[in-house]
Design a protein around this motif. Structure first.
Motif, PDB file in Angstrom:
ATOM      1  N   MET A  64       0.816  -1.217   0.000  1.00 39.95           N
ATOM      2  CA  MET A  64       0.000   0.000   0.000  1.00 39.95           C
ATOM      3  C   MET A  64       0.852   1.271   0.000  1.00 39.95           C
ATOM      4  N   PHE A  65       1.923   1.251   0.796  1.00 40.52           N
ATOM      5  CA  PHE A  65       2.751   2.444   0.975  1.00 40.52           C
ATOM      6  C   PHE A  65       4.052   2.396   0.180  1.00 40.52           C
ATOM      7  N   LYS A  66       4.199   1.372  -0.648  1.00 42.70           N
ATOM      8  CA  LYS A  66       5.405   1.206  -1.469  1.00 42.70           C
ATOM      9  C   LYS A  66       6.684   1.209  -0.621  1.00 42.70           C
ATOM     10  N   ILE A  67       6.641   0.409   0.451  1.00 45.26           N
ATOM     11  CA  ILE A  67       7.804   0.211   1.318  1.00 45.26           C
ATOM     12  C   ILE A  67       8.484  -1.058   0.830  1.00 45.26           C
ATOM     13  N   LYS A  68       9.749  -0.968   0.474  1.00 47.60           N
ATOM     14  CA  LYS A  68      10.404  -2.084  -0.209  1.00 47.60           C
ATOM     15  C   LYS A  68      10.780  -3.250   0.697  1.00 47.60           C
ATOM     16  N   SER A  69      11.119  -2.986   1.959  1.00 47.50           N
ATOM     17  CA  SER A  69      11.592  -4.088   2.779  1.00 47.50           C
ATOM     18  C   SER A  69      10.867  -4.167   4.119  1.00 47.50           C
ATOM     19  N   GLN A  70      10.822  -5.370   4.656  1.00 50.61           N
ATOM     20  CA  GLN A  70      10.199  -5.631   5.948  1.00 50.61           C
ATOM     21  C   GLN A  70      10.902  -4.854   7.070  1.00 50.61           C
ATOM     22  N   PRO A  71      12.242  -4.866   7.125  1.00 49.74           N
ATOM     23  CA  PRO A  71      12.911  -4.103   8.180  1.00 49.74           C
ATOM     24  C   PRO A  71      12.580  -2.603   8.143  1.00 49.74           C
ATOM     25  N   THR A  72      12.387  -2.046   6.953  1.00 51.22           N
ATOM     26  CA  THR A  72      12.022  -0.634   6.853  1.00 51.22           C
ATOM     27  C   THR A  72      10.639  -0.405   7.448  1.00 51.22           C
ATOM     28  N   LEU A  73       9.713  -1.312   7.187  1.00 57.19           N
ATOM     29  CA  LEU A  73       8.379  -1.200   7.778  1.00 57.19           C
ATOM     30  C   LEU A  73       8.479  -1.185   9.299  1.00 57.19           C
ATOM     31  N   TYR A  74       9.252  -2.104   9.853  1.00 59.69           N
ATOM     32  CA  TYR A  74       9.389  -2.164  11.307  1.00 59.69           C
ATOM     33  C   TYR A  74      10.117  -0.940  11.858  1.00 59.69           C
ATOM     34  N   LYS A  75      11.013  -0.377  11.097  1.00 63.89           N
ATOM     35  CA  LYS A  75      11.690   0.854  11.501  1.00 63.89           C
ATOM     36  C   LYS A  75      10.683   2.008  11.572  1.00 63.89           C
ATOM     37  N   ILE A  76       9.778   2.073  10.604  1.00 61.61           N
ATOM     38  CA  ILE A  76       8.731   3.097  10.590  1.00 61.61           C
ATOM     39  C   ILE A  76       7.811   2.915  11.799  1.00 61.61           C
ATOM     40  N   LEU A  77       7.423   1.665  12.071  1.00 61.94           N
ATOM     41  CA  LEU A  77       6.552   1.396  13.210  1.00 61.94           C
ATOM     42  C   LEU A  77       7.235   1.739  14.532  1.00 61.94           C
ATOM     43  N   LYS A  78       8.506   1.423  14.632  1.00 61.31           N
ATOM     44  CA  LYS A  78       9.260   1.756  15.853  1.00 61.31           C
ATOM     45  C   LYS A  78       9.306   3.272  16.036  1.00 61.31           C
ATOM     46  N   TYR A  79       9.515   4.002  14.953  1.00 57.20           N
ATOM     47  CA  TYR A  79       9.525   5.466  14.978  1.00 57.20           C
ATOM     48  C   TYR A  79       8.171   5.994  15.463  1.00 57.20           C
ATOM     49  N   SER A  80       7.081   5.296  15.115  1.00 56.61           N
ATOM     50  CA  SER A  80       5.728   5.705  15.489  1.00 56.61           C
ATOM     51  C   SER A  80       5.376   5.348  16.924  1.00 56.61           C
ATOM     52  N   GLY A  81       6.235   4.574  17.569  1.00 55.08           N
ATOM     53  CA  GLY A  81       5.992   4.216  18.959  1.00 55.08           C
ATOM     54  C   GLY A  81       5.375   2.848  19.167  1.00 55.08           C
ATOM     55  N   VAL A  82       5.329   2.034  18.136  1.00 54.30           N
ATOM     56  CA  VAL A  82       4.786   0.688  18.251  1.00 54.30           C
ATOM     57  C   VAL A  82       5.876  -0.215  18.816  1.00 54.30           C
ATOM     58  N   ASP A  83       5.510  -1.031  19.812  1.00 50.75           N
ATOM     59  CA  ASP A  83       6.459  -1.972  20.400  1.00 50.75           C
ATOM     60  C   ASP A  83       6.474  -3.234  19.551  1.00 50.75           C
ATOM     61  N   ILE A  84       7.553  -3.448  18.841  1.00 52.04           N
ATOM     62  CA  ILE A  84       7.690  -4.590  17.935  1.00 52.04           C
ATOM     63  C   ILE A  84       8.418  -5.714  18.663  1.00 52.04           C
ATOM     64  N   LYS A  85       7.805  -6.887  18.680  1.00 55.61           N
ATOM     65  CA  LYS A  85       8.414  -8.041  19.348  1.00 55.61           C
ATOM     66  C   LYS A  85       9.322  -8.828  18.420  1.00 55.61           C
ATOM     67  N   GLY A  86       9.022  -8.820  17.124  1.00 57.97           N
ATOM     68  CA  GLY A  86       9.824  -9.573  16.168  1.00 57.97           C
ATOM     69  C   GLY A  86       9.228  -9.429  14.788  1.00 57.97           C
ATOM     70  N   PHE A  87       9.893  -9.959  13.813  1.00 56.29           N
ATOM     71  CA  PHE A  87       9.420  -9.855  12.447  1.00 56.29           C
ATOM     72  C   PHE A  87       8.328 -10.897  12.205  1.00 56.29           C
ATOM     73  N   LEU A  88       7.152 -10.427  11.803  1.00 56.98           N
ATOM     74  CA  LEU A  88       6.031 -11.302  11.519  1.00 56.98           C
ATOM     75  C   LEU A  88       5.577 -11.063  10.090  1.00 56.98           C
ATOM     76  N   LYS A  89       5.721 -12.049   9.240  1.00 62.16           N
ATOM     77  CA  LYS A  89       5.328 -11.882   7.834  1.00 62.16           C
ATOM     78  C   LYS A  89       3.819 -11.773   7.709  1.00 62.16           C
ATOM     79  N   LYS A  90       3.101 -12.715   8.271  1.00 61.91           N
ATOM     80  CA  LYS A  90       1.637 -12.749   8.163  1.00 61.91           C
ATOM     81  C   LYS A  90       1.044 -12.520   9.552  1.00 61.91           C
TER      82      LYS A  90
END
Length: 92
Positions: A64-90
């Motif tokens: 949807m947002f044209k984010i190329k990689s999973q780690p970048t998505l999690y970096k964006i979420l971390k910046y937003s204040g979301v507590d990420i426990k690990g990489f979850l594909k689905k």
């Protein structure tokens, strides 16, 4: 010949070290800048909202947002204040 090469290597190492120290003294540091690009900072609240609703998979959010990689998505979420426990594909 080996002694000459080692001597040249030592000279290069000394010059490199001196240049790096000089740059640091002037307030410069190397490497990639930390943080997110302006584009990712702008979309971060929307990405967070969709992620927290748990209505879409991370792959769908990336599309949807044209984010190329999973780690970048999690970096964006971390910046937003979301507590990420690990990489979850689905997430469904």
């Amino acid at each position: 010949m080996c002694v000459l090469a080692e001597h040249e290597r030592n000279i290069i190492r000394e010059r490199t070290k001196a240049c790096l120290e000089s740059a640091r003294a002037r307030g410069r540091s190397g490497g990639r800048p930390e943080g997110l690009s302006e584009r990712f900072r702008k979309i971060a609240p929307e990405v967070k909202e969709i992620y927290e609703k748990n209505s879409r998979s991370t792959d769908e959010i990336r599309e949807m947002f044209k984010i190329k990689s999973q780690p970048t998505l999690y970096k964006i979420l971390k910046y937003s204040g979301v507590d990420i426990k690990g990489f979850l594909k689905k997430r469904r």
